[in-house]
Scaffold this active site. Sequence first.
Site, PDB file in Angstrom:
ATOM      1  N   ARG A 119      -8.365 -35.130 -28.297  1.00 25.91           N
ATOM      2  CA  ARG A 119      -7.036 -35.237 -28.901  1.00 25.91           C
ATOM      3  C   ARG A 119      -6.617 -36.706 -29.019  1.00 25.91           C
ATOM      4  O   ARG A 119      -6.140 -37.153 -30.061  1.00 25.91           O
ATOM      5  CB  ARG A 119      -6.052 -34.432 -28.024  1.00 25.91           C
ATOM      6  CG  ARG A 119      -4.636 -34.366 -28.459  1.00 25.91           C
ATOM      7  CD  ARG A 119      -4.311 -33.284 -29.466  1.00 25.91           C
ATOM      8  NE  ARG A 119      -4.726 -31.939 -29.143  1.00 25.91           N
ATOM      9  CZ  ARG A 119      -3.962 -31.039 -28.534  1.00 25.91           C
ATOM     10  NH1 ARG A 119      -2.752 -31.333 -28.138  1.00 25.91           N
ATOM     11  NH2 ARG A 119      -4.394 -29.821 -28.338  1.00 25.91           N
ATOM     12  N   ALA A 131      20.428 -23.280 -27.577  1.00 25.98           N
ATOM     13  CA  ALA A 131      20.321 -23.607 -29.008  1.00 25.98           C
ATOM     14  C   ALA A 131      19.246 -22.735 -29.651  1.00 25.98           C
ATOM     15  O   ALA A 131      19.472 -22.138 -30.714  1.00 25.98           O
ATOM     16  CB  ALA A 131      19.982 -25.087 -29.186  1.00 25.98           C
ATOM     17  N   PHE A 160      20.442 -19.089 -29.907  1.00 27.07           N
ATOM     18  CA  PHE A 160      21.412 -18.881 -30.991  1.00 27.07           C
ATOM     19  C   PHE A 160      20.730 -18.885 -32.357  1.00 27.07           C
ATOM     20  O   PHE A 160      21.045 -18.085 -33.231  1.00 27.07           O
ATOM     21  CB  PHE A 160      22.499 -19.973 -30.966  1.00 27.07           C
ATOM     22  CG  PHE A 160      23.722 -19.570 -30.202  1.00 27.07           C
ATOM     23  CD1 PHE A 160      23.643 -19.304 -28.841  1.00 27.07           C
ATOM     24  CD2 PHE A 160      24.951 -19.454 -30.827  1.00 27.07           C
ATOM     25  CE1 PHE A 160      24.766 -18.928 -28.121  1.00 27.07           C
ATOM     26  CE2 PHE A 160      26.085 -19.074 -30.117  1.00 27.07           C
ATOM     27  CZ  PHE A 160      25.994 -18.817 -28.767  1.00 27.07           C
ATOM     28  N   CYS A 212       8.588 -21.935 -29.758  1.00 25.83           N
ATOM     29  CA  CYS A 212       9.785 -22.064 -28.921  1.00 25.83           C
ATOM     30  C   CYS A 212      10.640 -20.813 -28.774  1.00 25.83           C
ATOM     31  O   CYS A 212      11.021 -20.456 -27.667  1.00 25.83           O
ATOM     32  CB  CYS A 212      10.674 -23.172 -29.475  1.00 25.83           C
ATOM     33  SG  CYS A 212       9.952 -24.787 -29.259  1.00 25.83           S
ATOM     34  N   LYS A 271       5.749 -21.128 -40.374  1.00 29.22           N
ATOM     35  CA  LYS A 271       6.706 -21.563 -41.379  1.00 29.22           C
ATOM     36  C   LYS A 271       5.975 -22.540 -42.293  1.00 29.22           C
ATOM     37  O   LYS A 271       4.848 -22.946 -41.972  1.00 29.22           O
ATOM     38  CB  LYS A 271       7.928 -22.227 -40.728  1.00 29.22           C
ATOM     39  CG  LYS A 271       7.588 -23.490 -39.965  1.00 29.22           C
ATOM     40  CD  LYS A 271       8.758 -24.025 -39.167  1.00 29.22           C
ATOM     41  CE  LYS A 271       9.679 -24.858 -40.012  1.00 29.22           C
ATOM     42  NZ  LYS A 271      10.620 -25.654 -39.185  1.00 29.22           N
TER      43      LYS A 271
HETATM   44  C1  UDX Z   1      12.804 -24.461 -33.425  1.00 32.15           C
HETATM   45  C2  UDX Z   1      14.203 -25.097 -33.415  1.00 32.15           C
HETATM   46  O1  UDX Z   1      14.741 -25.061 -34.757  1.00 32.15           O
HETATM   47  C3  UDX Z   1      14.131 -26.528 -32.912  1.00 32.15           C
HETATM   48  O2  UDX Z   1      15.441 -27.076 -32.827  1.00 32.15           O
HETATM   49  C4  UDX Z   1      13.484 -26.525 -31.542  1.00 32.15           C
HETATM   50  O3  UDX Z   1      13.348 -27.852 -31.097  1.00 32.15           O
HETATM   51  C5  UDX Z   1      12.121 -25.853 -31.601  1.00 32.15           C
HETATM   52  O4  UDX Z   1      12.239 -24.548 -32.135  1.00 32.15           O
HETATM   53  P1  UDX Z   1      10.670 -24.579 -35.038  1.00 32.15           P
HETATM   54  O5  UDX Z   1      10.140 -23.469 -34.180  1.00 32.15           O
HETATM   55  O6  UDX Z   1       9.800 -25.737 -35.322  1.00 32.15           O
HETATM   56  O7  UDX Z   1      11.996 -25.184 -34.355  1.00 32.15           O
HETATM   57  O8  UDX Z   1      11.099 -23.974 -36.463  1.00 32.15           O
HETATM   58  P2  UDX Z   1      12.408 -23.307 -37.102  1.00 32.15           P
HETATM   59  O9  UDX Z   1      12.694 -23.989 -38.383  1.00 32.15           O
HETATM   60  O10 UDX Z   1      13.525 -23.220 -36.144  1.00 32.15           O
HETATM   61  O11 UDX Z   1      11.898 -21.845 -37.467  1.00 32.15           O
HETATM   62  C6  UDX Z   1      11.537 -20.894 -36.475  1.00 32.15           C
HETATM   63  C7  UDX Z   1      11.150 -19.575 -37.119  1.00 32.15           C
HETATM   64  O12 UDX Z   1      12.268 -18.896 -37.654  1.00 32.15           O
HETATM   65  C8  UDX Z   1      10.148 -19.722 -38.271  1.00 32.15           C
HETATM   66  O13 UDX Z   1       9.177 -18.702 -38.182  1.00 32.15           O
HETATM   67  C9  UDX Z   1      11.014 -19.562 -39.494  1.00 32.15           C
HETATM   68  O14 UDX Z   1      10.295 -19.124 -40.607  1.00 32.15           O
HETATM   69  C10 UDX Z   1      12.019 -18.531 -39.004  1.00 32.15           C
HETATM   70  N1  UDX Z   1      13.276 -18.553 -39.751  1.00 32.15           N
HETATM   71  C11 UDX Z   1      14.078 -19.666 -39.721  1.00 32.15           C
HETATM   72  C12 UDX Z   1      13.665 -17.466 -40.489  1.00 32.15           C
HETATM   73  O15 UDX Z   1      12.960 -16.452 -40.530  1.00 32.15           O
HETATM   74  N2  UDX Z   1      14.848 -17.495 -41.177  1.00 32.15           N
HETATM   75  C13 UDX Z   1      15.669 -18.574 -41.157  1.00 32.15           C
HETATM   76  O16 UDX Z   1      16.724 -18.539 -41.792  1.00 32.15           O
HETATM   77  C14 UDX Z   1      15.258 -19.692 -40.423  1.00 32.15           C
END
Ligand code: UDX
Length: 439
Positions: free
Chosen positions: A22, A203, A206, A256, A319
Site C-alpha cells: 500500500r 451524523a 441521521f 460507515c 456510490k
Molecule cells: C458517509 C457520510 O456522508 C460521511 O459524512 C462520513 O464521513 C462517511 O460516511 P460515504 O459513505 O462516503 O459517506 O457516502 P454517502 O454519500 O454518505 O453515501 C452513502 C450511501 O447512501 C451510498 O450508498 C449512497 O448511494 C446512499 N445514498 C445517499 C442514497 O441512497 N440516497 C441519498 O440520497 C444519499
Amino acid sequence: MAMIAAKCPQYRVTVVDINERRISEWNSDNLPIFEPGLDELVKAARGRNLFFSTEIEKGIRDADIIFVSVNTPTKTFGQGAGMAADLQYWEKTARQILANSDRDKIIVEKSTLPVRTAKAMERILNGNQGNVKFEVLSNPEFLAEGSAVKDLENPDRVLIGSRETGEGLKARKELMDVYANWVQREKIIGSNVWSSELSKLTANAFLAQRVSSINSLSALCEATEADIEEVAYAIGTDSRIGNKFLKASVGFGGSCFKKDILNLVYICRSYGLNEVADYWDSVVRLNEWQEKRFVLNMLSNMFNTVAGKKIAVLGFAFKANTGDTRESPAIYITRGLIEERALVNVSDPKALDNARLDLKDIKERVEFIEDPYRATEGSHAIAVLTEWDIYKNLDYKRILDSMVKPAFIFDGRNILNHRELFDLGFNVFAIGKAPLKHF
Ligand code: UDX
C-alpha cells in the site's frame, strides 16, 4: 493528510502503514484508491512535505501530532460480535505510540470509535506515570467518498473534541490552528471529547435514516400512483427538511453507515436504552429490506424465475465516483440473483477489482465485463445499481437490440429516462415509481 500537506507547506506530514504494498502504491503513479482530484493533490505535495513510509516507529518518534486512522471494523467474535467496534488495532497502535515516544505528543483520534474510547486510550497512554504526556483529541472525519477532496477543501465544519482542562484546551487550539490554514475559524467547532465522538455516529445515523425514510416510502409509491421523486422534491423544498440526501435508491452502502449505526445501537443497549437502540436498528433493517425487495421485485416481474437467465448488473460500487464496494447493495443483489440461478455479468468502470474479491466464492457464476455494451449483450434484464454518469447516456436502442425479449430494466438509482426507455420497448421498473410494462 494530503490536504493538510497541500494547505500547510510549513508542516511535514508523514503517513505510515504496516502494509508495504500500500505504501509503495502511495509512492507510485498509481494511487491505491480512486478519488477525483486526489492524484493532483498527492503529486503536488509528495516529496516536498508529504511522505509515505513503512517506518512506523520513526514516524511516531518524529511527530508532534499523530493522527490515528487505523481501521475499527465491526467485531466478528465474542462480546458484541456483529455490532461493537473491534478496537484491537487502535489499542495496538496506542501501545506502539507509548513505546516510541520520548516527548509530549498530541494524539488525534481520526478513526470512528465508540463513545468514550478516547478516555480508554488516554488511560493506556498516560498510565505509565512517565514524564511523557499525551493529550488525546477526537477529530472525526465527515468527508464522503467520491467527493473527498472537495469536502476536505471546503468542509461544512471541522469538529475537535478535547478535555476541558488547560492542557486539553491548549491541544485543541493547536489542532484548530492546523485547520485554520484553510478553513474559516467559525467552521471549526470545539466540544468535549465524548460529544465529538458521539457526533460522528449521530451524523451518519441521521444521514442513513434519511435514506431509509425515503426508501420506505418508495415502496409505498410503487404500490400506489405516487412518484417518489415528486414526493422528495415536494418535501425537500421545506427548508426545515432540506433537499439533500432524499434520493430513493436500492439501499445505502459504504464502510460507515451500517457500522456506525450498529455501534450506536450497541452502545445504547449497553446503557439499557433498548427503545433508542431499536429505533436506530430499524434504519439498518429497512435498508436490508430495500435490497431484498429489489431482488424479489426482479424475480416477480420476470415471471417468477431468473434461473438460467442472463442479467447485467451496471454498477457495483456503493456510490458513483469511487471504486469502493464495501457494504455495496450490489453485493447482496448479485448474490441474491445467483442464488436464484441467474447468470450475472457485473460491470463497473472502477470497482471490478473489488467486485472480484467480494464475489470470489461464486466467481464461476459471474462474469466481470467493464464495457456496458458487452455486459448487456444477450441479457434478459439490466439492473442499474450505481449512479455512474456513463450509464445515463448509453445507446439504449443498441442495447435493447442485443437483448433477449421481453427486455427488462430495473433502475435502482433513478438515473435513467424511464419514459424514453419504455417507448424504445423496455419494460421499466424504477425505485418508487409505477412500473412501465408492455404486457
Ligand atoms: C458517509 C457520510 O456522508 C460521511 O459524512 C462520513 O464521513 C462517511 O460516511 P460515504 O459513505 O462516503 O459517506 O457516502 P454517502 O454519500 O454518505 O453515501 C452513502 C450511501 O447512501 C451510498 O450508498 C449512497 O448511494 C446512499 N445514498 C445517499 C442514497 O441512497 N440516497 C441519498 O440520497 C444519499
